[in-house]
Design a protein around this motif. Structure first.
Motif, short mmCIF file in Angstrom:
data_model
loop_
_atom_site.label_atom_id
_atom_site.label_comp_id
_atom_site.label_asym_id
_atom_site.label_seq_id
_atom_site.Cartn_x
_atom_site.Cartn_y
_atom_site.Cartn_z
N LEU A 1 8.94 7.74 15.36
CA LEU A 1 8.52 6.30 17.17
C LEU A 1 7.74 7.44 17.63
CD1 LEU A 1 12.09 6.42 17.58
CD2 LEU A 1 10.30 4.07 17.17
N ARG A 2 7.64 9.20 17.97
CA ARG A 2 6.33 9.67 18.84
C ARG A 2 4.90 9.70 18.45
NH1 ARG A 2 8.30 12.97 22.32
NH2 ARG A 2 6.38 15.02 22.31
N ALA A 3 5.19 9.43 16.46
CA ALA A 3 3.26 9.36 15.83
C ALA A 3 3.45 7.54 16.25
CB ALA A 3 3.60 9.86 15.14
N PHE A 4 3.84 6.45 16.42
CA PHE A 4 4.13 5.02 16.13
C PHE A 4 3.38 4.17 17.31
CE2 PHE A 4 3.87 6.49 11.77
CZ PHE A 4 2.58 5.46 10.97
N ALA A 5 4.44 5.14 18.44
CA ALA A 5 4.93 4.86 20.19
C ALA A 5 2.95 3.56 19.93
CB ALA A 5 5.26 5.12 20.73
N PRO A 6 2.27 5.27 20.52
CA PRO A 6 0.43 4.73 20.81
C PRO A 6 0.06 3.77 20.15
CG PRO A 6 1.10 6.94 20.33
CD PRO A 6 2.35 6.74 20.13
N ALA B 1 5.90 17.16 9.99
CA ALA B 1 4.95 16.79 10.38
C ALA B 1 3.67 16.55 10.59
CB ALA B 1 5.01 17.98 11.95
N ALA B 2 3.01 17.05 9.73
CA ALA B 2 1.53 16.82 9.60
C ALA B 2 1.65 15.47 8.41
CB ALA B 2 1.06 18.36 7.95
N GLN B 3 2.89 15.79 7.48
CA GLN B 3 2.53 14.11 7.20
C GLN B 3 2.88 13.02 7.72
OE1 GLN B 3 4.69 13.72 2.99
NE2 GLN B 3 3.60 15.54 2.30
N VAL B 4 3.54 12.75 8.82
CA VAL B 4 3.59 12.21 9.83
C VAL B 4 2.91 11.24 10.92
CG1 VAL B 4 4.89 11.21 11.77
CG2 VAL B 4 5.97 12.13 10.35
N ARG B 5 1.69 12.67 10.66
CA ARG B 5 0.42 12.25 11.74
C ARG B 5 -0.46 12.15 11.27
NH1 ARG B 5 1.45 17.67 13.51
NH2 ARG B 5 0.24 18.71 12.22
N ALA B 6 -0.98 12.13 9.54
CA ALA B 6 -1.47 11.31 8.78
C ALA B 6 -1.23 10.12 8.48
CB ALA B 6 -1.93 12.57 7.57
N VAL B 7 0.45 9.87 8.75
CA VAL B 7 0.18 8.12 8.03
C VAL B 7 -0.20 7.74 9.15
CG1 VAL B 7 2.12 6.54 7.86
CG2 VAL B 7 1.96 8.70 5.91
N ALA B 8 0.07 8.16 10.40
CA ALA B 8 -0.19 7.55 11.42
C ALA B 8 -1.57 7.20 11.79
CB ALA B 8 0.73 8.34 12.69
N GLU B 9 -2.14 7.77 11.65
CA GLU B 9 -3.76 7.76 11.18
C GLU B 9 -4.12 7.23 10.58
OE1 GLU B 9 -5.57 11.27 10.94
OE2 GLU B 9 -4.72 12.93 13.05
N ARG B 10 -3.66 6.64 9.20
CA ARG B 10 -4.15 5.99 7.66
C ARG B 10 -3.70 4.29 8.30
NH1 ARG B 10 -4.81 2.25 5.41
NH2 ARG B 10 -4.75 2.16 2.67
N ALA B 11 -2.23 4.21 9.04
CA ALA B 11 -2.15 3.07 9.27
C ALA B 11 -1.66 2.71 10.85
CB ALA B 11 -0.42 2.89 9.01
N GLY B 12 -3.28 2.94 11.38
CA GLY B 12 -3.35 2.46 12.72
C GLY B 12 -3.31 1.12 13.26
N VAL C 1 0.81 -1.08 0.22
CA VAL C 1 0.27 -0.04 0.42
C VAL C 1 0.99 1.04 -0.13
CG1 VAL C 1 -1.29 1.28 1.45
CG2 VAL C 1 -1.92 -1.17 0.82
N PRO C 2 1.18 1.46 -1.41
CA PRO C 2 2.30 2.79 -1.80
C PRO C 2 1.12 4.13 -0.40
CG PRO C 2 0.82 2.30 -3.13
CD PRO C 2 0.93 1.69 -2.64
N LEU C 3 1.96 5.39 0.69
CA LEU C 3 2.01 5.86 1.43
C LEU C 3 2.58 7.39 1.14
CD1 LEU C 3 0.00 4.79 4.60
CD2 LEU C 3 -1.35 5.61 2.61
N ARG C 4 2.25 8.75 0.50
CA ARG C 4 3.19 9.07 1.13
C ARG C 4 3.74 9.73 2.17
NH1 ARG C 4 3.63 13.31 -3.24
NH2 ARG C 4 1.82 12.37 -3.90
N LEU C 5 4.92 10.33 2.47
CA LEU C 5 5.16 10.33 4.04
C LEU C 5 6.76 11.62 3.13
CD1 LEU C 5 5.79 10.85 6.53
CD2 LEU C 5 6.69 8.19 6.67
N ASP C 6 6.60 11.97 4.15
CA ASP C 6 7.87 13.04 4.01
C ASP C 6 8.34 13.07 5.52
OD1 ASP C 6 9.74 14.74 4.62
OD2 ASP C 6 9.63 16.09 3.06
N ILE C 7 9.82 12.36 6.30
CA ILE C 7 9.68 12.40 7.27
C ILE C 7 9.48 13.80 8.60
CG2 ILE C 7 9.79 10.08 7.27
CD1 ILE C 7 12.50 9.96 8.42
N THR C 8 9.98 14.33 7.72
CA THR C 8 10.33 15.78 8.22
C THR C 8 9.35 16.59 8.23
OG1 THR C 8 11.58 17.07 6.11
CG2 THR C 8 12.59 15.54 7.36
#
Length: 237
Positions: free
Chosen positions: A108-113, A57-68, A48-55
């Motif tokens: 790590l902060r986004a995906f730890a929970p 912050a908004a994209q990191v949050r969006a991916v963590a929500e999408r890939a819960g 499943v391809p997802l857009r993510l630039d780890i620098t």
């Protein structure tokens, strides 16, 4: 931690080690989110391809929500600017730190929970033998990877109570685009992925992929002068 049946997310999965991590995870029976700044460049089937630039912050949050449903996070995304720290361009050093340290910290902060809710799982941080030594032309990379190593050690302790395995991966040079100008020995991405996922399934907190990483780690008890000399001799030899 079992790879078969896991739900994995791999950063920087459009090429190099990241692509091989994602490919092998699919081969081993995992469901895989493959991320990249330009997801249209991901050419793997079964992900499943997802857009993510780890620098970002908004994209990191969006991916963590999408890939819960993620149970295995592979922090692979990285850059190499070739900058030194004292005489090089400071902006390049900032880019290295923003990517390897702050970007990995954000993941790590986004995906730890997420990992905690899904039973603990595992986080893999792809580091380098250059976490432990430096050479001219790699000062910024060394500093950023050393910081990421410290981050990995802290995350391992912080996430232990929720049952999350945190694995540090150290290697010398893999045969990828990032090392195309390096003339020394290189290992294949397949060898790296094999070692990493075998290590995760064995609950390893550290994976030394190649003899070069073994050698460099063995110098950590040396004085700086002795360590520099041993590593210089190994590089020359």
């Amino acid at each position: 931690m079992q790879i078969t049946g896991a739900v994995a997310l791999v950063t920087g999965a459009n090429r190099g080690l990241g692509r091989e991590f994602a490919r092998q995870l699919v081969e081993r029976g995992a469901t895989v989110y493959a991320t990249a700044r330009r997801p249209e460049t991901i050419d793997l089937e079964g992900v499943v391809p997802l857009r993510l630039d780890i620098t970002d912050a908004a994209q990191v949050r969006a991916v963590a929500e999408r890939a819960g449903d993620v149970t295995l996070l592979v922090n692979n995304a990285g850059i190499s600017t070739g900058a030194d720290l004292v005489t090089g361009e400071l902006e390049l050093a900032h880019r290295e730190m923003d990517t390897h340290f702050w970007g990995t910290a954000a993941m790590l902060r986004a995906f730890a929970p997420v990992l905690g809710r899904n039973g603990g799982g595992a986080a893999v941080n792809v580091l380098s033998a250059l976490s432990w030594f430096s050479v001219r032309g790699a000062g910024a990379y060394h500093a950023a990877k050393a910081a990421e190593w410290a981050l990995t050690n802290s995350a391992r302790l912080e996430l232990a109570d929720q049952g999350t395995l945190v694995t540090a991966v150290h290697l010398g040079a893999a045969d990828t685009d990032i090392t195309r100008d390096f003339d020394g020995p290189k290992i294949s991405p397949r060898e790296v992925a094999d070692a990493v996922f075998d290590g995760v399934e064995a609950d390893a907190t550290e994976v030394l992929v190649d003899p070069w990483s073994d050698l460099v780690k063995a110098t950590l008890s040396d004085s700086p002068t002795e360590r520099d000399a041993r590593i210089a001799a190994a590089l020359a030899g």
